[in-house]
Design an enzyme around this catalytic site. Structure first.
Site, PDB file in Angstrom:
ATOM      1  N   ASN A 149      17.655  64.388 146.122  1.00 38.66           N
ATOM      2  CA  ASN A 149      18.510  65.640 146.674  1.00 38.66           C
ATOM      3  C   ASN A 149      17.967  66.323 147.976  1.00 38.66           C
ATOM      4  O   ASN A 149      18.111  66.803 148.980  1.00 38.66           O
ATOM      5  CB  ASN A 149      19.295  66.432 145.866  1.00 38.66           C
ATOM      6  CG  ASN A 149      17.815  67.369 144.869  1.00 38.66           C
ATOM      7  OD1 ASN A 149      17.098  66.335 144.968  1.00 38.66           O
ATOM      8  ND2 ASN A 149      18.621  68.336 144.474  1.00 38.66           N
ATOM      9  N   ARG A 157       5.834  68.970 147.445  1.00 37.26           N
ATOM     10  CA  ARG A 157       5.693  70.259 146.748  1.00 37.26           C
ATOM     11  C   ARG A 157       5.098  69.316 145.978  1.00 37.26           C
ATOM     12  O   ARG A 157       4.306  69.611 145.118  1.00 37.26           O
ATOM     13  CB  ARG A 157       6.771  70.480 145.802  1.00 37.26           C
ATOM     14  CG  ARG A 157       6.977  71.515 145.466  1.00 37.26           C
ATOM     15  CD  ARG A 157       8.538  72.511 144.760  1.00 37.26           C
ATOM     16  NE  ARG A 157       9.120  71.782 144.022  1.00 37.26           N
ATOM     17  CZ  ARG A 157      10.033  72.146 143.721  1.00 37.26           C
ATOM     18  NH1 ARG A 157      11.130  73.211 144.129  1.00 37.26           N
ATOM     19  NH2 ARG A 157      11.043  70.957 143.011  1.00 37.26           N
ATOM     20  N   LYS A 172       6.877  57.139 144.027  1.00 35.32           N
ATOM     21  CA  LYS A 172       8.154  56.419 143.428  1.00 35.32           C
ATOM     22  C   LYS A 172       9.604  57.680 144.027  1.00 35.32           C
ATOM     23  O   LYS A 172       9.495  58.180 143.033  1.00 35.32           O
ATOM     24  CB  LYS A 172       8.014  56.418 142.013  1.00 35.32           C
ATOM     25  CG  LYS A 172       9.479  55.446 141.448  1.00 35.32           C
ATOM     26  CD  LYS A 172       9.873  54.493 141.699  1.00 35.32           C
ATOM     27  CE  LYS A 172      11.504  53.657 141.797  1.00 35.32           C
ATOM     28  NZ  LYS A 172      12.495  54.715 142.278  1.00 35.32           N
ATOM     29  N   GLY A 226      13.790  66.031 138.043  1.00 38.99           N
ATOM     30  CA  GLY A 226      14.512  64.447 137.970  1.00 38.99           C
ATOM     31  C   GLY A 226      15.566  65.395 136.608  1.00 38.99           C
ATOM     32  O   GLY A 226      15.673  66.368 135.997  1.00 38.99           O
ATOM     33  N   GLU A 248       9.776  68.871 136.183  1.00 40.77           N
ATOM     34  CA  GLU A 248      11.310  70.312 137.175  1.00 40.77           C
ATOM     35  C   GLU A 248      12.551  68.902 136.757  1.00 40.77           C
ATOM     36  O   GLU A 248      12.594  68.483 136.947  1.00 40.77           O
ATOM     37  CB  GLU A 248      10.840  69.770 138.596  1.00 40.77           C
ATOM     38  CG  GLU A 248      11.430  71.383 138.907  1.00 40.77           C
ATOM     39  CD  GLU A 248      13.058  71.097 139.514  1.00 40.77           C
ATOM     40  OE1 GLU A 248      13.702  70.999 138.787  1.00 40.77           O
ATOM     41  OE2 GLU A 248      12.674  70.843 140.154  1.00 40.77           O
ATOM     42  N   LEU A 249      13.709  69.101 135.363  1.00 43.85           N
ATOM     43  CA  LEU A 249      14.520  68.856 134.881  1.00 43.85           C
ATOM     44  C   LEU A 249      16.063  69.630 135.052  1.00 43.85           C
ATOM     45  O   LEU A 249      15.741  70.343 136.142  1.00 43.85           O
ATOM     46  CB  LEU A 249      14.163  68.947 133.473  1.00 43.85           C
ATOM     47  CG  LEU A 249      12.855  67.880 132.969  1.00 43.85           C
ATOM     48  CD1 LEU A 249      13.167  67.706 131.577  1.00 43.85           C
ATOM     49  CD2 LEU A 249      12.431  66.265 133.452  1.00 43.85           C
ATOM     50  N   ARG A 276      24.280  75.428 149.368  1.00 42.81           N
ATOM     51  CA  ARG A 276      22.637  75.097 149.795  1.00 42.81           C
ATOM     52  C   ARG A 276      22.411  73.325 150.077  1.00 42.81           C
ATOM     53  O   ARG A 276      22.750  73.161 148.755  1.00 42.81           O
ATOM     54  CB  ARG A 276      21.313  75.729 149.514  1.00 42.81           C
ATOM     55  CG  ARG A 276      20.200  75.105 150.089  1.00 42.81           C
ATOM     56  CD  ARG A 276      19.419  75.635 148.943  1.00 42.81           C
ATOM     57  NE  ARG A 276      17.605  75.175 149.631  1.00 42.81           N
ATOM     58  CZ  ARG A 276      16.705  75.376 148.929  1.00 42.81           C
ATOM     59  NH1 ARG A 276      17.047  75.875 148.385  1.00 42.81           N
ATOM     60  NH2 ARG A 276      15.877  74.932 149.553  1.00 42.81           N
ATOM     61  N   CYS A 282      18.841  71.577 141.900  1.00 46.71           N
ATOM     62  CA  CYS A 282      18.483  72.466 140.795  1.00 46.71           C
ATOM     63  C   CYS A 282      19.355  73.516 140.500  1.00 46.71           C
ATOM     64  O   CYS A 282      19.147  73.724 139.778  1.00 46.71           O
ATOM     65  CB  CYS A 282      17.710  71.460 140.479  1.00 46.71           C
ATOM     66  SG  CYS A 282      15.981  71.509 141.209  1.00 46.71           S
ATOM     67  N   GLU A 379      25.388  69.970 134.493  1.00 41.10           N
ATOM     68  CA  GLU A 379      25.220  70.021 135.897  1.00 41.10           C
ATOM     69  C   GLU A 379      26.304  69.864 137.467  1.00 41.10           C
ATOM     70  O   GLU A 379      26.194  68.702 136.936  1.00 41.10           O
ATOM     71  CB  GLU A 379      23.543  69.304 136.145  1.00 41.10           C
ATOM     72  CG  GLU A 379      23.124  70.261 137.445  1.00 41.10           C
ATOM     73  CD  GLU A 379      21.784  70.263 137.415  1.00 41.10           C
ATOM     74  OE1 GLU A 379      20.566  70.711 138.092  1.00 41.10           O
ATOM     75  OE2 GLU A 379      20.887  69.024 136.877  1.00 41.10           O
ATOM     76  N   SER A 439      13.404  79.605 146.362  1.00 38.29           N
ATOM     77  CA  SER A 439      12.124  78.483 146.052  1.00 38.29           C
ATOM     78  C   SER A 439      11.565  78.939 147.454  1.00 38.29           C
ATOM     79  O   SER A 439      12.339  80.110 148.706  1.00 38.29           O
ATOM     80  CB  SER A 439      12.786  77.066 147.398  1.00 38.29           C
ATOM     81  OG  SER A 439      13.862  76.534 146.335  1.00 38.29           O
TER      82      SER A 439
END
Length: 475
Positions: A149, A157, A172, A226, A248-249, A276, A282, A379, A439
């Site tokens: 995304n 980051r 990856k 993810g 970071e889920l 956005r 997320c 989500e 963010s």
């Protein structure tokens, strides 16, 4: 446009010769074929990263920082072409893609400056027996797994703090969006990153190649962005070799609007928090909780704004909402909306998938959504805003916290005391108080509960790639 693996500073084909297609979400057509890395390629990438590790760790922090600074400058110079590439493989509108490039480049600039701020300390033991000397050292070889995304920002980051700390990395990228990651590899090489310090491994066999690397004792960290489901699997695998983890889920962000809120500001914030990246974030507002007295007006005004957005190919300058990334994503959004409508919700705008090619879903506002609706449990990852009403502060907090996730929340109110009180009560790692965007490369990004472990961005993001070493010494 590079389409090979990037290992040891060289562009190489997959050992097997295998390749996979990258699709344009606007049409479903193939835009490129990319080398498909496998387990043997993963080990080659670890070999390269491990060999480059000692030299990069010994490189002066100022030099590491200057390399990152140069990468920032190159990204800024090439912002237009990077944005077009992101839009082409991801589908997002060019406006969003341009914003992502700016955001992504800032991580290189921020961590270029953080590289020289790796601190330590010296204290005297309470008993006076010795000095306590604490120094920081790079974790080592890091596996970085990024989503589709934000293919540039999620890479920078992670790469930024890792390189600033003196670590070497294997990135990856998501198989839907490998082209942006490969472009980043080229920029970093041009910026002066030594061979083997950054390696990029596109692969359709994500689980196999990541598991292979986690089983290698030389890999000392995994940073993953993810889904929570995949995060749980990787945490279990990382436990086998006690690998340092940052996760970071998933998110399920509540957007809470109290009756005393400035509705103009709340609508602007809702458009930003929901739309956005077309809702594929997320941090996207996923559940709208609006005080009953202003709920109808809020829903009407939000629907007006969302229905006016121009939907089309992301690469078209006029487009405001591009297609979703792939068929699975648009099918899931469609299923969630159909379920909500079947349970009695009403679509004020949107609400059904259009006919024709591409992975499109229209901006949608749903009212009459029950507090236990399935669409509030998952989500959404699309341009859909389900609205639920509440009548008290306690009810709003209870509804906001009624989820296993805790990444970000948004609160709109004209009462600062209530805003801060509710922000403290909501179970989330981040809160936007009268703001639809949280963010920032200078701020710690991350969640609580099932939304993750650790923080990215800020000084905390650098510490994720450092180990504290204690030396007991007398003098």
């Amino acid at each position: 446009m590079e389409t090979e693996l990037f290992i040891g500073g060289k562009w190489v084909g997959a050992t097997s010769g295998s390749r996979f297609d990258v699709l344009d979400p606007a049409t479903g057509d193939t835009i490129a074929t990319v080398a498909d890395g496998a387990e043997v390629d993963a080990i080659a990438a670890v070999d390269a990263a491990a060999a480059a590790g000692p030299g990069w760790a010994a490189t002066p922090p100022r030099v590491r920082g200057e390399v990152l600074r140069k990468a920032f400058e190159l990204m800024t110079e090439r912002a237009a072409e990077l944005a077009k590439l992101i839009s082409l493989e991801n589908g997002k509108a060019l406006t969003d893609a341009k914003g992502e490039v700016t955001y992504a480049a800032e991580f290189f600039r921020w961590f270029a400056e953080e590289a020289v701020r790796i601190d330590g300390n010296v204290t005297t033991a309470p008993g006076g027996t010795n000095r306590i000397l604490v120094t920081r050292q790079p974790v080592g070889v890091c596996v970085l797994v990024t989503p589709w995304n934000f293919p540039a920002a999620m890479a920078t980051r992670k790469i930024g703090p890792a390189l600033a700390a003196g670590c070497t990395v294997i990135l990856k990228p998501a198989s839907d969006t490998p082209l942006t990651a490969l472009a980043m590899a080229g920029i970093l090489a041009e910026a002066g990153v030594p061979e083997g310090v950054v390696n990029v491994l596109p692969s359709r066999s994500s689980g196999k190649v990541v598991s292979t690397m986690l089983r290698d004792a030389r890999v000392r960290k995994i940073s993953f962005t993810g889904s929570t489901e995949v995060g749980r699997i990787l945490l279990a695998q990382a436990a086998e070799n006690v690998v340092n983890t940052s996760m970071e889920l998933g998110g399920n962000a509540p957007f809470v609007v109290f009756g005393d809120a400035d509705l103009d500001a709340a609508i602007e914030g809702a458009m930003l928090a929901k739309m956005r990246n077309g809702g594929e974030a997320c941090t996207a507002a996923n559940r709208f909780f609006v005080e009953a007295g202003v709920a109808d007006e809020f829903a009407h005004r939000l629907a007006q704004r969302m229905s006016a957005l121009v939907v089309g190919p992301g690469t078209d300058e006029k487009t405001q909402v591009g297609p979703l990334v792939n068929e699975d994503t648009v099918a899931k959004v469609d299923e969630l909306v159909k379920g909500a409508l079947a349970d009695g919700a009403e679509a004020v705008t949107g609400g059904s998938r259009p006919a024709g090619p591409g992975f499109y879903y229209p901006p949608t506002v749903l009212t009459g959504v029950g507090a236990d609706a399935a669409i509030l449990r998952e989500e959404i990852f699309g341009p859909v805003a389900p609205i639920v009403t509440f009548t008290s502060e306690d009810e709003a907090v209870r509804l906001a916290n009624d989820t296993e996730y805790g990444l970000v929340a948004y609160v709109y109110t004209g009462d600062l005391a209530r805003g801060l009180r509710v922000s403290e009560r909501i179970e989330a790692g981040m809160v936007g108080l009268n703001r639809g965007l949280v963010s920032d490369p200078a701020a710690p990004f991350g969640g609580v509960k099932q939304s993750g472990i650790g923080r990215e961005g800020g000084h905390e993001g650098l510490l994720e790639y450092l180990e504290s070493k204690y030396i007991a010494v007398n003098w």
